[in-house]
Write a protein that holds these residues in place. Sequence first.
Motif, PDB file in Angstrom:
ATOM      1  N   CYS A  77      41.165  34.524  36.845  1.00  9.25           N
ATOM      2  CA  CYS A  77      41.886  34.181  37.981  1.00  9.25           C
ATOM      3  C   CYS A  77      42.549  35.801  37.915  1.00  9.25           C
ATOM      4  CB  CYS A  77      43.158  33.577  37.533  1.00  9.25           C
ATOM      5  SG  CYS A  77      44.629  33.387  38.745  1.00  9.25           S
ATOM      6  N   GLY A  78      42.365  37.064  39.418  1.00  4.29           N
ATOM      7  CA  GLY A  78      42.600  38.011  39.637  1.00  4.29           C
ATOM      8  C   GLY A  78      44.341  38.101  39.710  1.00  4.29           C
ATOM      9  N   ASP A  79      45.040  37.141  39.540  1.00  5.08           N
ATOM     10  CA  ASP A  79      46.689  36.764  39.607  1.00  5.08           C
ATOM     11  C   ASP A  79      47.142  37.839  38.688  1.00  5.08           C
ATOM     12  OD1 ASP A  79      46.803  36.995  43.034  1.00  5.08           O
ATOM     13  OD2 ASP A  79      46.482  35.463  42.373  1.00  5.08           O
ATOM     14  N   CYS A  80      46.642  36.632  37.549  1.00  8.79           N
ATOM     15  CA  CYS A  80      47.123  36.220  35.839  1.00  8.79           C
ATOM     16  C   CYS A  80      46.129  37.224  35.138  1.00  8.79           C
ATOM     17  CB  CYS A  80      47.876  35.072  35.885  1.00  8.79           C
ATOM     18  SG  CYS A  80      46.756  34.003  35.881  1.00  8.79           S
ATOM     19  N   GLY A  81      45.303  37.309  34.869  1.00  6.03           N
ATOM     20  CA  GLY A  81      43.916  37.302  34.515  1.00  6.03           C
ATOM     21  C   GLY A  81      43.920  36.096  33.273  1.00  6.03           C
ATOM     22  N   ALA A  82      43.456  34.419  34.059  1.00  3.88           N
ATOM     23  CA  ALA A  82      43.286  33.585  33.213  1.00  3.88           C
ATOM     24  C   ALA A  82      42.028  33.731  33.287  1.00  3.88           C
ATOM     25  CB  ALA A  82      44.247  32.407  33.001  1.00  3.88           C
ATOM     26  N   LEU A  83      41.284  33.125  32.442  1.00  5.06           N
ATOM     27  CA  LEU A  83      40.057  33.187  31.983  1.00  5.06           C
ATOM     28  C   LEU A  83      39.863  31.070  31.749  1.00  5.06           C
ATOM     29  CD1 LEU A  83      38.574  34.975  29.134  1.00  5.06           C
ATOM     30  CD2 LEU A  83      38.221  35.393  31.651  1.00  5.06           C
ATOM     31  N   LEU A  84      39.256  30.706  33.083  1.00  5.40           N
ATOM     32  CA  LEU A  84      38.425  29.163  33.424  1.00  5.40           C
ATOM     33  C   LEU A  84      37.433  29.162  33.153  1.00  5.40           C
ATOM     34  CD1 LEU A  84      41.116  29.272  36.140  1.00  5.40           C
ATOM     35  CD2 LEU A  84      41.882  28.474  34.473  1.00  5.40           C
ATOM     36  N   LYS A  85      37.258  27.686  32.374  1.00  7.64           N
ATOM     37  CA  LYS A  85      35.760  27.502  32.346  1.00  7.64           C
ATOM     38  C   LYS A  85      34.418  26.508  33.418  1.00  7.64           C
ATOM     39  CE  LYS A  85      35.035  25.264  28.339  1.00  7.64           C
ATOM     40  NZ  LYS A  85      35.412  24.391  27.120  1.00  7.64           N
ATOM     41  N   SER A  86      35.289  26.349  34.193  1.00  3.47           N
ATOM     42  CA  SER A  86      34.818  25.292  35.538  1.00  3.47           C
ATOM     43  C   SER A  86      35.837  25.450  36.892  1.00  3.47           C
ATOM     44  CB  SER A  86      34.573  23.960  35.593  1.00  3.47           C
ATOM     45  OG  SER A  86      36.273  23.382  34.565  1.00  3.47           O
ATOM     46  N   VAL A  87      35.279  25.272  37.764  1.00  3.03           N
ATOM     47  CA  VAL A  87      35.651  25.050  39.418  1.00  3.03           C
ATOM     48  C   VAL A  87      36.793  24.175  39.145  1.00  3.03           C
ATOM     49  CG1 VAL A  87      34.830  25.062  41.654  1.00  3.03           C
ATOM     50  CG2 VAL A  87      33.988  25.701  40.548  1.00  3.03           C
ATOM     51  N   GLU A  88      36.729  23.044  38.982  1.00  3.05           N
ATOM     52  CA  GLU A  88      37.625  22.324  38.790  1.00  3.05           C
ATOM     53  C   GLU A  88      38.931  22.246  38.111  1.00  3.05           C
ATOM     54  OE1 GLU A  88      34.780  21.252  37.768  1.00  3.05           O
ATOM     55  OE2 GLU A  88      34.188  19.333  37.578  1.00  3.05           O
TER      56      GLU A  88
END
Length: 408
Positions: free
Chosen positions: A8-19
């Motif tokens: 996420c470019g806004d908060c920097g969170a890393l996410l594992k999938s599109v869902e």
Amino acid sequence: MAGVSLKCGDCGALLKSVEEAQEHAELTSHSNFSESTEAVLNLVCSSCGKPCRSKIESDLHTKRTGHTEFIDKTLEAVIPISLEVPKVAKESEEAIAAGSTEMVVPEVDKKLLEELEAMGFPTARATRALHFSGNTSLEAAVNWVVEHEADPDIDQMPMVPVNRHVEASKPSLTAEEMKLKAQELRERARKKKEEEERRMEREREKERIRVGKELLEAKRIEEENERKRLVALRKAEKEEEKRAREKIRQKLEEDKAERRRKLGLPPEEPSAAPKPSASIVEEKKSALPVRPATKAEHMRECLRSLKQNHKDDDAKVKRAFQTLLTYIGNVARNPDEEKFRKIRLNNQTFQDRVGSVKGVEFLELCGFEKVEGEEFLFLSRNKVDMQVLNSAGSELNSAINNPFFGVL
């Protein structure tokens, strides 16, 4: 290198999938996502196996459980991310494109929601926990709340598009599968309980066997000690009798030597006296008349029988002997006083001290007789025999002072 996460470019969170990116966008209104080669952190608790996706989650888990050891399995779970939009998301986008932008609260299991509210969780937090934990169980929802209690939007009611609303309430298992799963869990719990009961029964049986063995061993030791004590008492009494006989023999030898000295005869040599043959000794023994038992021996046997019949109560026997000695002593000192020669049998003191141990027989050996309908024991003045009374006193003194009297 292919991307392994979305950032996420806004908060920097890393996410594992599109869902996950779509859910993050719905919750935070962030829309700036890009493919990243940085893997999502995967820390696994070495104590309970709980996976944590961030340092914050691992810190919360440590605070809640006290577990501090984590294994980094980030590289093991790394797979290239798929940018394909899920079917549900496509339907939502189509609905939004068609102009249906209405957002509603997702449906959750009402029973689970009521249980969470009863535990003190706010309705918004409970609804959010059930929605994001898959709406499957109370435990999963509570675990989600614990893991995300630091989220800033933890108490905000989740909102989903109308078309998404229908899919959100579907359980991960069908009704039949949930029934089978519940039955399997009950059966497993029943077997575990039975196994625990069997284990406890085995432990109790082992404890019973151990206690039984200890009691048997204690009883054996007690019996062995009692046997040794009796053997020692018999040995001591035999030694005492042997010493007494030897003392008497020495006294006879001294008296004999003294008589020979007074008569002017030379001392007798030990080897001078011829030893009679065995046949002569046997003839002499057979020719000797059998001496009847004396009254003193009858008294001694009476006292020995009395003590053996009450060997478990030495104090009671000793009190009876002392009382009998008092009666005999009073008569011996005051033979003319009738009050000392007459005893009421139903007197409570007499019954407690003498009658209860059957000491009347001893008084009858001393000359007392039952008179007046066996209400009294009476010793006539003309039947007072000081020799008999002295013998009775001697036997009573011996019985009182000799600790081995009546043991054999």
